[in-house]
Design a protein around this motif. Structure first.
Motif, PDB file in Angstrom:
ATOM      1  N   ASP A  58      36.230  35.415  31.597  1.00 46.49           N
ATOM      2  CA  ASP A  58      35.462  34.349  32.246  1.00 46.49           C
ATOM      3  C   ASP A  58      34.761  33.488  31.205  1.00 46.49           C
ATOM      4  N   LEU A  86      47.207  40.936  46.052  1.00 46.87           N
ATOM      5  CA  LEU A  86      47.017  39.590  45.505  1.00 46.87           C
ATOM      6  C   LEU A  86      48.218  38.704  45.838  1.00 46.87           C
ATOM      7  N   ALA A 114      42.162  42.230  40.278  1.00 50.21           N
ATOM      8  CA  ALA A 114      41.368  41.539  41.298  1.00 50.21           C
ATOM      9  C   ALA A 114      40.251  40.732  40.653  1.00 50.21           C
ATOM     10  N   GLU A 115      39.580  41.311  39.650  1.00 43.70           N
ATOM     11  CA  GLU A 115      38.505  40.599  38.970  1.00 43.70           C
ATOM     12  C   GLU A 115      39.027  39.391  38.202  1.00 43.70           C
ATOM     13  N   ALA A 123      41.716  37.685  38.929  1.00 45.04           N
ATOM     14  CA  ALA A 123      42.091  36.672  39.916  1.00 45.04           C
ATOM     15  C   ALA A 123      40.869  35.894  40.389  1.00 45.04           C
ATOM     16  N   GLU A 124      39.749  36.570  40.568  1.00 46.52           N
ATOM     17  CA  GLU A 124      38.527  35.889  40.988  1.00 46.52           C
ATOM     18  C   GLU A 124      37.999  34.976  39.886  1.00 46.52           C
ATOM     19  N   VAL A 125      38.073  35.440  38.648  1.00 50.07           N
ATOM     20  CA  VAL A 125      37.658  34.617  37.512  1.00 50.07           C
ATOM     21  C   VAL A 125      38.509  33.353  37.438  1.00 50.07           C
ATOM     22  N   ARG A 168      40.175  31.898  39.852  1.00 56.68           N
ATOM     23  CA  ARG A 168      39.861  31.035  40.996  1.00 56.68           C
ATOM     24  C   ARG A 168      38.576  30.253  40.751  1.00 56.68           C
ATOM     25  N   ALA A 169      37.548  30.956  40.277  1.00 53.34           N
ATOM     26  CA  ALA A 169      36.250  30.316  40.073  1.00 53.34           C
ATOM     27  C   ALA A 169      36.302  29.250  38.979  1.00 53.34           C
ATOM     28  N   ARG A 170      37.185  29.441  37.998  1.00 54.68           N
ATOM     29  CA  ARG A 170      37.272  28.494  36.880  1.00 54.68           C
ATOM     30  C   ARG A 170      38.421  27.500  37.041  1.00 54.68           C
ATOM     31  N   ARG A 211      48.475  32.726  45.941  1.00 55.39           N
ATOM     32  CA  ARG A 211      47.287  31.895  45.695  1.00 55.39           C
ATOM     33  C   ARG A 211      46.425  32.515  44.600  1.00 55.39           C
ATOM     34  N   ALA A 212      46.361  33.841  44.568  1.00 57.96           N
ATOM     35  CA  ALA A 212      45.576  34.527  43.545  1.00 57.96           C
ATOM     36  C   ALA A 212      46.349  34.669  42.245  1.00 57.96           C
TER      37      ALA A 212
END
Length: 397
Positions: A160, A226, A189-190, A192-194, A196-198, A229-230
């Motif tokens: 991140d 996932l 999963a983490e 993928a979230e990073v 998405r957020a960035r 999209r992820a």
């Protein structure tokens, strides 16, 4: 000409001095768990044939039958005349398996990763990569010309930070799912979230997770739930659990079409022989239809780890078929590998530059074709080899 010979001799001398010369071993016959290597019978514990399909008669029969129908070569690249109905069927089945709109087949995993990354990124873009990514991901990043940012292994927070510090342009987050030398799994999963957020893209190479984990053996990405999209870019190989050869990338239709049109490692390579695609289709069918293979494999992994612990051996944390024994120095790894072969067990010594200096290891890999007694015998042989090399059980790693 003499200067070339001299330069090569000097390079080889440095390799020998460091204990890093690699030698190919000759396997006679099939490449299953029971092999004849350099004329010596051995149990194979260093293959990526996780489900025991590399020597499966059904896959061999599919290859032979297809070869009699479509021949032994494709004759051209996919975009000329090399694309066969077997390739098309394999791509459709792969896409369905991993839950993506479309898949695109490459000749090798290296070609897939290099081709995908270099097709989508350029010199104004940024790649954020795990420190222990496979060489194909590293080289694809280099060839793309994008700026490279390396984050600490398996650290989503560090990824991140690296994405936040990257400049303008497209940003691609790249990771293996299961790391080939350590056997551990990325925090998918983490990550993928990073991403998405960035507003970054995420590429996951699930080569060592496919066939072993997830619903229908569809891999670590599927296990984590996932979607495209992820994880818009999912790569994998067909020469490990599938028991054939080749590789693929899967994703949404427009992304795969863009890769097809621009990936140089695909455009300028002769297509995989269609008979190999037919063999891979059979391997995929077996994976999906015989979940007991995965169950048996995971039971063997647990058995090996329990036996190693009881014997006082220190094995790196891994729930995958990849079970590394870190020994440190190159010559120690080589000596232990040779000692195991003398006892009838083929285990590879992995040394720099494949791994970092000081982390040479025995890379033990388990297969669904192994028996429990095979695993027990390996544990005993490994403990004996350590005692022979180090002189006392108290100094085991």
């Amino acid at each position: 000409m003499e200067s070339l010979h001299r330069a090569c001799r000097e390079r080889l001398a440095l390799i020998d001095e460091a204990g890093r010369r690699r030698r190919r071993r000759v396997i006679e016959g099939g490449h299953g768990v029971r092999v004849t290597v350099d004329g010596r019978g051995a149990l194979n514990f260093c293959s990526n044939d996780y489900l025991g399909l590399a020597a499966d008669a059904r896959i061999g029969a599919a290859l032979g039958a297809a070869a009699r129908t479509v021949g032994t070569g494709s004759g051209a690249s996919q975009l000329v005349t090399g694309y066969n109905a077997e390739h098309a069927a394999l791509e459709a089945e792969l896409a369905h398996w991993v839950g993506r709109e479309r898949a695109l087949v490459f000749s090798t995993g290296y070609a897939a990763n290099v081709g995908v990354i270099a097709a989508l990124l350029g010199r104004h873009d940024h790649i954020v990569a795990d420190a222990l990514n496979h060489a194909s991901l590293i080289d694809g990043s280099r060839l793309s010309g994008a700026s490279k940012h390396i984050y600490a292994h398996g650290d989503a927070a560090a990824a991140d930070t690296a994405l936040a510090e990257a400049g303008d342009g497209h940003r691609l987050l790249v990771t293996d799912a299961v790391f080939s030398m350590d056997g551990d799994t990325a925090p998918l999963a983490e990550l993928a979230e990073v991403a998405r957020a960035r507003d970054a893209w995420l590429l996951v190479d699930d080569a060592h997770g496919l066939g072993v984990f997830g619903p229908d053996g569809a891999g670590r990405v599927a296990e984590a739930g996932l979607s495209s999209r992820a994880v818009p870019l999912l790569t994998g190989t067909l020469g490990k659990s599938v028991g054939a050869a080749g590789a693929f990338v899967a994703g949404d239709d427009d992304i795969i079409e863009a890769i097809l049109q621009t990936a140089r490692s695909l455009i300028f390579s002769t297509a995989m022989p269609p008979a190999v695609a037919a063999a891979a289709r059979t391997g995929l069918s077996i994976i999906r239809g015989e979940p007991e293979r995965r169950a048996h494999l995971h039971a063997l992994v647990a058995r090996f780890r329990a036996g190693a612990a009881e014997a006082g051996l220190s094995i790196a944390e891994s729930d995958s078929p990849i079970q590394p024994v870190i020994v440190g120095e190159e010559r120690t790894a080589l000596a232990l590998s040779d000692a195991l072969l003398m006892r009838g067990y083929l285990v590879g010594a992995i040394r720099p530059p494949t791994v970092a200096p000081g982390t040479s290891r025995l890379r033990i890999t388990l297969s669904a074709a192994h028996d429990p007694s095979d695993v027990d015998g390996l544990v005993c042989a490994l403990a004996e080899a350590w005692q022979e090399w180090l002189g006392t059980a108290e100094t085991l790693p």
